[in-house]
Design an enzyme around this catalytic site. Structure first.
Site, short mmCIF file in Angstrom:
data_model
loop_
_atom_site.label_atom_id
_atom_site.label_comp_id
_atom_site.label_asym_id
_atom_site.label_seq_id
_atom_site.Cartn_x
_atom_site.Cartn_y
_atom_site.Cartn_z
N ASP A 109 -93.40 -13.70 -48.13
CA ASP A 109 -92.06 -14.28 -48.03
C ASP A 109 -91.65 -14.84 -49.39
O ASP A 109 -92.50 -15.14 -50.24
CB ASP A 109 -92.06 -15.45 -47.04
CG ASP A 109 -92.20 -14.99 -45.59
OD1 ASP A 109 -92.19 -13.78 -45.33
OD2 ASP A 109 -92.34 -15.88 -44.73
N GLN A 138 -84.44 -12.27 -52.78
CA GLN A 138 -83.24 -12.90 -52.22
C GLN A 138 -81.99 -12.49 -52.99
O GLN A 138 -81.88 -12.70 -54.20
CB GLN A 138 -83.41 -14.43 -52.29
CG GLN A 138 -84.58 -14.94 -51.47
CD GLN A 138 -85.13 -16.26 -52.00
OE1 GLN A 138 -85.14 -16.50 -53.21
NE2 GLN A 138 -85.61 -17.10 -51.09
N ARG A 159 -88.62 -6.47 -49.17
CA ARG A 159 -87.72 -6.91 -48.09
C ARG A 159 -86.58 -7.66 -48.77
O ARG A 159 -86.80 -8.66 -49.44
CB ARG A 159 -88.42 -7.84 -47.12
CG ARG A 159 -87.46 -8.40 -46.07
CD ARG A 159 -87.92 -9.71 -45.50
NE ARG A 159 -89.15 -9.54 -44.78
CZ ARG A 159 -90.11 -10.48 -44.73
NH1 ARG A 159 -89.98 -11.60 -45.38
NH2 ARG A 159 -91.20 -10.25 -44.05
N LYS A 162 -80.67 -12.30 -47.72
CA LYS A 162 -79.63 -13.04 -48.44
C LYS A 162 -80.22 -14.27 -49.12
O LYS A 162 -79.84 -14.62 -50.23
CB LYS A 162 -78.52 -13.44 -47.48
CG LYS A 162 -77.71 -12.26 -46.97
CD LYS A 162 -76.48 -12.72 -46.19
CE LYS A 162 -75.79 -11.52 -45.57
NZ LYS A 162 -74.61 -11.92 -44.77
N ALA A 164 -82.46 -18.18 -47.87
CA ALA A 164 -82.34 -19.22 -46.85
C ALA A 164 -82.37 -20.65 -47.38
O ALA A 164 -82.27 -21.59 -46.61
CB ALA A 164 -83.46 -19.05 -45.83
N HIS A 207 -79.35 -9.97 -40.27
CA HIS A 207 -78.71 -9.74 -38.96
C HIS A 207 -77.27 -9.30 -39.14
O HIS A 207 -76.53 -9.17 -38.18
CB HIS A 207 -78.73 -11.04 -38.13
CG HIS A 207 -80.05 -11.72 -38.18
ND1 HIS A 207 -80.34 -12.74 -39.06
CD2 HIS A 207 -81.20 -11.46 -37.51
CE1 HIS A 207 -81.60 -13.11 -38.91
NE2 HIS A 207 -82.14 -12.35 -37.99
N ARG A 268 -83.88 -24.50 -41.08
CA ARG A 268 -83.19 -23.47 -41.88
C ARG A 268 -82.38 -22.55 -40.96
O ARG A 268 -81.29 -22.12 -41.30
CB ARG A 268 -84.18 -22.66 -42.72
CG ARG A 268 -84.76 -23.44 -43.90
CD ARG A 268 -85.41 -22.53 -44.93
NE ARG A 268 -86.66 -21.94 -44.46
CZ ARG A 268 -87.85 -22.52 -44.51
NH1 ARG A 268 -87.97 -23.73 -45.02
NH2 ARG A 268 -88.92 -21.91 -44.08
N ARG A 269 -82.92 -22.26 -39.78
CA ARG A 269 -82.18 -21.40 -38.83
C ARG A 269 -80.89 -22.11 -38.38
O ARG A 269 -79.85 -21.50 -38.25
CB ARG A 269 -83.04 -21.07 -37.59
CG ARG A 269 -84.34 -20.37 -37.86
CD ARG A 269 -84.19 -18.95 -38.31
NE ARG A 269 -83.91 -18.73 -39.70
CZ ARG A 269 -84.79 -18.79 -40.71
NH1 ARG A 269 -86.04 -19.07 -40.50
NH2 ARG A 269 -84.41 -18.55 -41.95
#
Ligand SMILES: Cc1cc2nc3c(=O)[nH]c(=O)nc-3n(C[C@H](O)[C@H](O)[C@H](O)COP(=O)(O)OP(=O)(O)OC[C@H]3O[C@@H](n4cnc5c(N)ncnc54)[C@H](O)[C@@H]3O)c2cc1C
Length: 286
Positions: A109, A138, A159, A162, A164, A207, A268-269
């Protein structure tokens, strides 16, 4: 805290690895692959670091035993980047070696900007001797186009997300449309990288289905097959679109978080979407 525990269930099937594996088995029935992340970051003791690495080693074996198309996705500060970088690297290598025997990728990540350079550099070092590692980049960071060029000779697995974390304007695009433009430009660069080098693997970690469509159209215009890229989404977010994309023949992978250290991740979500705060507050009601 109790309400948050209830609300977090929307984004993770449970705190145990067993819950995550069961969720992945259900995804498999819908032709959706999975990736697993044990939530946690910035650990402060070496014994915790070693325990995280041991956990992921065992998790790889459990994924294999369950016959899942599952991968693992980890944070370097969960594996001790703040404490002992050499140890972090050797843990990543150990995990990649175990995953290689099972033909899986280990995803790294991307965390806040204090760690970007060290993460890219560690990925570069590990990737030189091991093919089966991937890294997240990112789109909101101004440096990312340069990082993509820097990593291209390695034929990397990337990967694209955007981003986070809250980052300053000096290093990151702030406006939504600037970030979206950057995402599409970087995804396009990735498609061309893959056309030139089959080792390149592309994960679109978003998403934002409105962004995925033009990228899919570009891939088609370049006469690339539908599996030229993979869409990666979080468990519980836009599940209808995850299923639709899988039905349409795209590769889809759901990232399933688990573990007890979900608080920072969950915040963060919430920050990503104001409606989630309303949803969370509703959980406070009896
Ligand atoms: C598989 C995966 C791995 C990731 N790994 C990293 C990483 O390593 N480092 C990093 O910085 N970031 C990572 N992220 C997070 C990413 O950077 C974004 O913060 C996150 O994906 C939200 O942006 P978006 O691309 O979905 O677009 P947005 O424009 O934020 O969202 C598009 C639409 O998706 C839906 N949506 C998005 N987020 C949510 C949400 N939280 N709840 C409900 N609906 C939502 C909404 O309908 C929204 O309108 C990852 C994301 C995914 C999917």
């Amino acid at each position: 805290m109790k309400f948050a525990r209830r609300a977090v269930r929307r984004f993770m099937p449970g705190e145990d690895a067993t819950d995550a594996l069961a969720a992945a088995a259900a995804f498999k029935r819908e032709s959706i692959a999975s990736e697993f992340t044990r939530l946690g970051e910035n650990v402060t003791t070496i014994s915790e670091v070693d325990a995280v690495a041991d956990h992921y080693l065992a998790m790889l074996d459990r994924i294999a035993a369950a016959q899942l198309d599952g991968e693992i996705s980890l944070k370097l500060t969960h594996l001790g980047l703040d404490l002992d970088e050499a140890r972090t690297q050797s843990h990543v290598e150990r995990l990649a070696d175990r995953a290689a025997g099972q033909r899986r990728i280990v995803w790294i990540d991307m965390e806040g900007s204090a760690y970007t350079e060290r993460t890219v550099a560690l990925f570069e070092r590990v990737r030189r001797s091991r093919q089966n590692v991937g890294v997240c980049l990112q789109a909101y960071l101004r440096r990312t186009a340069g990082d993509l060029q820097r990593l291209a000779p390695l034929g990397p697995a990337i990967r694209l997300v955007k981003g986070a974390y809250a980052e300053p304007a000096s290093i990151a695009f702030q406006k939504k449309n600037e970030v979206n433009l950057s995402f599409v430009a970087l995804a396009t660069a990735l498609l061309h990288m893959r056309r030139a080098d089959e080792r390149v693997r592309i994960g679109l970690g978003t998403h934002d289905v409105e962004l995925i469509q033009p990228i899919a159209d570009q891939a088609e215009a370049l006469r690339m097959p539908k599996d030229a890229f993979e869409v990666q989404m979080l468990y519980g977010i836009r599940a209808d679109h995850q299923r639709r994309l899988a039905r349409e023949g795209y590769r889809v992978r759901a990232l399933i978080g688990y573990g007890t250290a979900w608080y920072a991740w969950y915040m963060r979500r919430l920050a990503e979407r104001p409606a989630n705060v309303v949803f969370a507050l509703r959980q406070m009601l009896p």
